[in-house]
Design a protein around this motif. Structure first.
Motif, short mmCIF file in Angstrom:
data_model
loop_
_atom_site.label_atom_id
_atom_site.label_comp_id
_atom_site.label_asym_id
_atom_site.label_seq_id
_atom_site.Cartn_x
_atom_site.Cartn_y
_atom_site.Cartn_z
N GLN A 1 -6.99 -4.24 -4.14
CA GLN A 1 -7.14 -5.08 -3.17
C GLN A 1 -5.73 -6.05 -2.24
O GLN A 1 -6.13 -5.32 -1.23
CB GLN A 1 -8.20 -5.91 -3.63
N THR A 2 -5.39 -6.40 -3.49
CA THR A 2 -3.76 -7.09 -2.19
C THR A 2 -2.91 -5.78 -1.84
O THR A 2 -2.69 -6.69 -0.77
CB THR A 2 -3.30 -7.02 -3.50
N THR A 3 -2.75 -4.77 -2.61
CA THR A 3 -2.03 -4.22 -1.98
C THR A 3 -2.71 -3.42 -1.15
O THR A 3 -1.71 -3.58 0.20
CB THR A 3 -1.50 -2.86 -3.15
N LEU B 1 -2.09 -3.08 5.44
CA LEU B 1 -2.87 -3.15 6.25
C LEU B 1 -2.41 -4.87 7.62
O LEU B 1 -2.27 -4.34 8.16
CB LEU B 1 -4.39 -3.27 6.67
N ASN B 2 -1.52 -5.71 6.82
CA ASN B 2 -1.17 -6.81 6.89
C ASN B 2 0.35 -6.90 7.46
O ASN B 2 1.14 -7.65 8.22
CB ASN B 2 -1.61 -8.00 6.88
N GLY B 3 1.17 -6.05 7.37
CA GLY B 3 2.30 -5.52 7.83
C GLY B 3 3.40 -5.97 6.43
O GLY B 3 4.83 -6.44 7.36
N TYR B 4 2.95 -6.85 6.15
CA TYR B 4 3.91 -7.60 5.01
C TYR B 4 5.31 -5.83 4.43
O TYR B 4 4.99 -5.21 3.88
CB TYR B 4 3.21 -7.68 3.77
N SER C 1 5.70 -1.04 1.03
CA SER C 1 6.62 0.09 0.80
C SER C 1 6.14 1.12 1.99
O SER C 1 4.64 0.94 2.93
CB SER C 1 6.55 1.37 -0.17
N GLU C 2 6.92 1.76 2.99
CA GLU C 2 7.18 2.83 4.29
C GLU C 2 5.44 3.97 3.99
O GLU C 2 4.15 3.98 4.43
CB GLU C 2 7.77 2.95 5.03
N LYS C 3 5.50 4.01 2.66
CA LYS C 3 4.67 5.69 2.61
C LYS C 3 3.35 4.65 2.13
O LYS C 3 2.46 5.77 2.75
CB LYS C 3 5.04 6.23 1.16
N THR C 4 3.28 4.43 1.28
CA THR C 4 1.90 3.42 0.98
C THR C 4 1.25 3.01 1.98
O THR C 4 -0.02 2.61 2.45
CB THR C 4 1.92 2.50 0.52
#
Length: 340
Positions: free
Chosen positions: A14-16, A21-24, A28-31
């Motif tokens: 859930q953290t990932t 979703l929040n742009g951290y 990675s860009e792929k994820t």
């Protein structure tokens, strides 16, 4: 669907998923693309209040538009810009907050926005040559990007602009190369930075060919159809009328075309017109063949790119100011021809 179900569907924590979703930046860009694609396909919509509490962000971008009797910001150009920016915001899970304020109350509006914390960043529209909003937003510590530039502001700040000077230099030179020597400038309000840059470029291009300026062939007002019509009608009635017009807006150029027609002349044969058309979605410059020769730039694309820049500044508050200068394309239409 909630966050837990979305994470289980993707086989991620859930953290990932939340960070994607929040742009951290650590995701990675792929994820990030994988999570955003699944969220769209599964119609996942996070609870805005919970999202804000978890991230410390409002997930909203502010656009403050001053209501002024001198310069109207709510126009087709703003509509195209916000459409482009909105696409970028939506992909990143951000919403748009538009505030209309009296121009004398604009400073208080920005201070109120900062104290309420209801937006994470601001897009500044319609910069003047000297623009106090830049220093104010810098003082408030609110991330912002200026759509345009302010020539007389020395502070470092983020901006995205069209190369107005180069565009109008090329346009003036194009008319000069066609043999025109009486070239009129129907410009926007010249305390606005874009219009000032266009005026300087026009004057420089004429000077390079040894052509003296004629104040009777220069106008500066709010860019409306009526303004274009009135200005062109007055100039065409001169003893030595212009053979070419350089116009700052296609809306204004439509008025110029009306005046040419009423004078019994043909645009492109008797009188040439070049306009800046801004490649507007709902005000097209012809279909297969452009009506106007134009210096074309996409406001929608500018909105997308300015939004990307602002989101980058929000994700990385320590980032140095970002800048981008977009070039306008010279499009040849049926409104220009050799001087008669």
């Amino acid at each position: 669907m909630n966050l837990k179900q979305l994470a289980e569907h993707l086989d991620l924590s859930q953290t990932t998923v939340s960070r994607a979703l929040n742009g951290y930046p650590e995701v990675s860009e792929k994820t990030r693309e994988k999570v955003l694609r699944a969220a769209r396909e599964l119609n996942y919509s996070p609870n805005a209040r919970a999202k804000g509490l978890a991230t410390g962000r409002a997930h909203a971008i502010g656009h403050v538009l001053p209501i002024s009797d001198q310069h109207e910001m709510v126009n087709p150009i703003f509509g195209d810009f916000i459409a482009g920016a909105g696409q970028t915001y939506s992909k990143a899970g951000y919403e748009v907050v538009i505030s209309l304020v009296d121009d004398k109350d604009e400073e208080q509006a920005y201070r109120s926005i900062r104290s309420r914390g209801n937006v994470d960043g601001i897009i500044v529209h319609g910069p003047r040559m000297t623009d106090g909003r830049i220093a104010l937003l810098t003082e408030l510590g609110l991330p912002f990007v200026v759509h345009g530039r302010a020539s007389q502001v020395s502070l470092p700040y983020s901006w995205l602009d069209t190369n107005n000077g180069r565009a109008f230099q090329r346009a003036t030179e194009f008319l000069l190369d066609l043999g025109h020597r009486r070239i009129a400038l129907i410009n926007g309000l010249e305390f606005m930075d874009f219009a000032h840059r266009r005026r300087v470029a026009y004057e420089a291009a004429l000077a390079d060919r040894g052509i003296a300026l004629d104040p009777a062939l220069m106008r500066s007002e709010e860019m409306t159809e009526v303004y274009g019509y009135r200005s062109a009608a007055e100039m065409l009635a001169l003893d030595t009328p212009p053979t070419g017009f350089l116009v700052s807006s296609m809306i204004t150029a439509i008025g110029v075309r009306r005046a040419i027609h009423e004078a019994g002349l043909e645009m492109g044969r008797d009188v040439s017109v070049i306009t800046h058309d801004d490649d507007l979605g709902y005000l097209r410059n012809g279909h297969d063949v452009p009506i106007f020769t134009a210096t074309r730039s996409s406001v929608r694309l500018a909105g997308m790119r300015a939004a990307e820049m602002l989101l980058e500044l929000i994700r990385n508050p320590a980032h140095a100011p970002l800048t981008q200068l977009m070039e306008a394309e010279l499009i040849i239409g049926s409104s220009t021809g050799p001087a008669q």
